[in-house]
Motif scaffolding. Structure first.
Motif, PDB file in Angstrom:
ATOM      1  N   SER A 134      39.061  54.839  33.467  1.00  0.00           N
ATOM      2  CA  SER A 134      37.977  55.524  34.155  1.00  0.00           C
ATOM      3  C   SER A 134      37.076  56.147  33.089  1.00  0.00           C
ATOM      4  O   SER A 134      37.589  56.704  32.113  1.00  0.00           O
ATOM      5  N   GLY A 161      37.789  50.492  35.705  1.00  0.00           N
ATOM      6  CA  GLY A 161      38.306  49.136  35.728  1.00  0.00           C
ATOM      7  C   GLY A 161      39.809  49.107  35.595  1.00  0.00           C
ATOM      8  O   GLY A 161      40.460  50.148  35.447  1.00  0.00           O
ATOM      9  N   VAL A 172      38.981  43.631  35.491  1.00  0.00           N
ATOM     10  CA  VAL A 172      38.081  43.816  36.631  1.00  0.00           C
ATOM     11  C   VAL A 172      37.423  45.186  36.454  1.00  0.00           C
ATOM     12  O   VAL A 172      38.120  46.161  36.171  1.00  0.00           O
ATOM     13  N   TYR A 173      36.089  45.240  36.558  1.00  0.00           N
ATOM     14  CA  TYR A 173      35.465  46.547  36.359  1.00  0.00           C
ATOM     15  C   TYR A 173      34.192  46.702  37.166  1.00  0.00           C
ATOM     16  O   TYR A 173      33.637  45.722  37.683  1.00  0.00           O
ATOM     17  N   THR A 174      33.739  47.952  37.279  1.00  0.00           N
ATOM     18  CA  THR A 174      32.469  48.266  37.919  1.00  0.00           C
ATOM     19  C   THR A 174      31.756  49.338  37.104  1.00  0.00           C
ATOM     20  O   THR A 174      32.401  50.175  36.475  1.00  0.00           O
ATOM     21  N   VAL A 179      31.411  44.756  41.636  1.00  0.00           N
ATOM     22  CA  VAL A 179      32.677  44.558  40.909  1.00  0.00           C
ATOM     23  C   VAL A 179      32.750  43.122  40.412  1.00  0.00           C
ATOM     24  O   VAL A 179      32.465  42.182  41.168  1.00  0.00           O
ATOM     25  N   HIS A 252      44.914  44.526  43.212  1.00  0.00           N
ATOM     26  CA  HIS A 252      44.207  43.266  42.887  1.00  0.00           C
ATOM     27  C   HIS A 252      44.338  42.289  44.053  1.00  0.00           C
ATOM     28  O   HIS A 252      43.354  41.677  44.473  1.00  0.00           O
ATOM     29  N   ILE A 286      36.396  51.285  42.273  1.00  0.00           N
ATOM     30  CA  ILE A 286      36.324  49.813  42.301  1.00  0.00           C
ATOM     31  C   ILE A 286      36.347  49.298  43.739  1.00  0.00           C
ATOM     32  O   ILE A 286      35.515  48.482  44.138  1.00  0.00           O
ATOM     33  N   GLN A 289      33.196  50.054  45.583  1.00  0.00           N
ATOM     34  CA  GLN A 289      32.120  49.193  45.091  1.00  0.00           C
ATOM     35  C   GLN A 289      32.258  47.761  45.615  1.00  0.00           C
ATOM     36  O   GLN A 289      31.304  47.018  45.688  1.00  0.00           O
TER      37      GLN A 289
END
Ligand SMILES: O=P(O)(O)OC[C@H]1O[C@](O)(COP(=O)(O)O)[C@@H](O)[C@@H]1O
Ligand SMILES: [Mg+2]
Ligand SMILES: [Mg+2]
Length: 349
Positions: A134, A161, A172-174, A179, A252, A286, A289
Motif C-alpha cells: 500500500s 497492489g 496486480v495493482y491500482t 486494476v 485473486h 484494489i 477499483q
C-alpha cells in the motif's frame, strides 16, 4: 505475435495520466517489482534452499515468523531503501515503522506499508502465497515524516497492489484508475500485461471463509453461510466453498471469478484477524477499483480510522451484491455489533 507490454512500459505509459508526475511513483513500483522477482526466485526453489520452516522469532502480533517472512521482509525493505523514493516502511514483520534515513531518500515523499509474505501458514506446503503493498504520499512537508503520515485512512492511498506466487506469479495493482494484472515471464524476467482492466463480477457463486471458526462467528455471519448453502436454482445456490488460507490467493480468485471473502470478528479475535494498514486497506482499494465492495460488515473499510500500525479489522469483500447480502444479514441478526471502540468494547447503538 505482438510483444507483451512489460510492467515498466505500462507504468511509463500510464504516467501520462498524472500531468505533474515526475516518475517517483513509477520508480517506487519498479523497486517493489524487483523485490518481488527476488522473492519469487526463492519461493520457486523453496525446498532446495534453506527457506522453509520457522525462523525461531515472533513478530509484534505474537505470530511465529517463518524464514520466508523474514527473507521477504528483508528483500522488500532493501529494495525500498536503495530505490530512494520511500521515506517510511511499515511492515507486518516490524514492530515499529522504519524511517529510511539515507541521502538518496531525503526528499522521498512516499510511505509504503507491506505484508511481505501473506499466507505464511501455506509456505511449507507449497500452496499459493503472496505479498501485499500500500502506498501513501506523506502529508507533512517539513522535516522527518512521522506517525501522522503513516496513520492515514485507506481512502488516502495513492496506489496498492499484491503479488501472488501461485502456479504463475502475478503482480496486480491500482493507482486509482482501474486494476491491471501482470504475469511474470521467467524467460525474460519481466512482469508482462496479461490481465488488463480487471473487474470483479457483481455476483458470484463462491464463498470463502474459514468455517472451522463457525461456532465463534456473529449470528449474521452464521446466517449468511447458511444462506450460501441453501438449494435455490434461481440464485445459483448452493454456492461452492473455496478457502486457501492465503488472503491474496482467495482475493485473486474472487477478483477474477467473483464471490465473497470473509474474515469476520470471532470470539477469539473481537477486532478480526487481518491487519487494516497492510492487508485490508490495499486489498479493499484494489477490489473497489475493480467494481467490487469492501466493508467490515457495517462500514466501508477505506473510511475506517487508523489508530495503530498493526490495527486489525473484520473484512467482508468481493462481488457487490454478495457483500450487500452479508451486510443485510449482519444488520438483521447481529445489530448489536454495530460499532466497537478501539478497545474492542461493544458500543450499543
Ligand atoms: O488460518 P486462518 O485463521 O484462517 O487465517 C488465514 C489468514 O491469515 C493470513 O495468513 C494472515 O496473513 P499472514 O500470513 O501475512 O500473517 C491470511 O493470508 C489468511 O487469509
Ligand atoms: Mg497477511
Ligand atoms: Mg504476512
Amino acid at each position: 505475435m505482438k510483444a507483451a507490454k512489460t510492467l515498466g512500459q505500462f507504468i511509463i505509459e500510464k504516467q501520462a495520466d498524472f500531468p505533474f508526475a515526475k516518475g517517483e511513483l513509477s520508480r517506487l513500483l519498479r523497486d517493489i517489482a524487483i523485490a518481488a522477482k527476488i522473492v519469487n526466485r526463492e519461493i520457486n526453489k523453496a525446498g532446495l534452499v534453506d527457506i522453509l520452516g520457522e525462523a525461531g522469532t515472533t513478530n509484534i502480533q505474537g505470530e511465529g515468523q517463518k524464514k520466508l517472512d523474514v527473507y521477504a521482509n528483508e528483500q522488500f525493505i532493501a529494495a525500498l531503501q536503495s530505490g530512494g523514493e520511500c521515506c517510511i516502511v511499515v511492515s507486518e514483520e516490524n514492530d515499529e515503522y522504519i524511517y529510511i534515513d539515507s541521502e538518496i531518500s531525503k526528499n522521498a515523499k512516499y510511505i509504503v506499508a507491506i505484508d511481505p509474505l501473506d499466507g505464511s501458514s501455506n509456505i511449507d506446503v507449497n500452496v499459493g502465497v503472496g505479498t501485499i503493498f500500500s502506498i501513501y504520499r506523506r502529508k507533512s512537508t517539513e522535516g522527518k515524516a512521522t506517525m501522522v503520515d503513516v496513520l492515514q485512512r485507506g481512502v488516502e492511498q495513492i496506489a496498492a497492489g499484491y503479488v501472488v506466487y501461485g502456479s504463475s506469479t502475478m503482480l496486480v495493482y491500482t493507482t486509482g484508475k482501474g486494476v491491471n494484472g501482470f504475469t511474470l515471464d521467467p524467460s525474460i524476467g519481466e512482469f508482462c500485461l496479461s490481465h488488463p482492466d480487471m473487474t470483479v463480477p457483481k455476483d458470484g457463486n463462491i464463498y470463502s471463509i474459514n468455517e472451522g471458526y463457525y461456532a465463534h462467528f456473529p449470528d449474521g455471519i452464521k446466517k449468511y453461510i447458511k444462506y450460501c448453502q441453501v438449494e435455490d436454482d434461481a440464485t445459483h445456490r448452493p454456492y461452492t466453498s473455496r478457502y486457501t488460507g492465503s488472503m491474496v490467493a482467495d482475493i485473486h480468485r474472487t477478483l477474477i471469478k467473483g464471490g465473497i471473502f470473509m474474515y469476520p470478528i470471532t470470539a477469539q479475535a473481537p477486532n478480526g484477524k487481518l491487519r487494516l494498514v497492510y492487508e485490508c486497506n490495499p486489498i479493499a482499494f484494489i477490489v473497489e477499483q475493480a467494481g467490487g465492495k469492501a466493508t467490515n460488515g457495517y462500514e466501508r473499510i477505506l473510511e475506517l480510522e487508523v489508530k495503530e500500525l498493526h490495527q486489525r479489522s473484520a473484512i467482508i469483500i468481493g462481488s457487490t451484491n454478495m457483500v450487500n447480502k452479508a451486510e443485510e444479514m449482519l444488520a438483521c441478526f447481529s445489530p448489536q455489533i454495530t460499532k466497537r471502540n478501539f478497545e474492542g468494547e461493544v458500543v450499543i447503538q
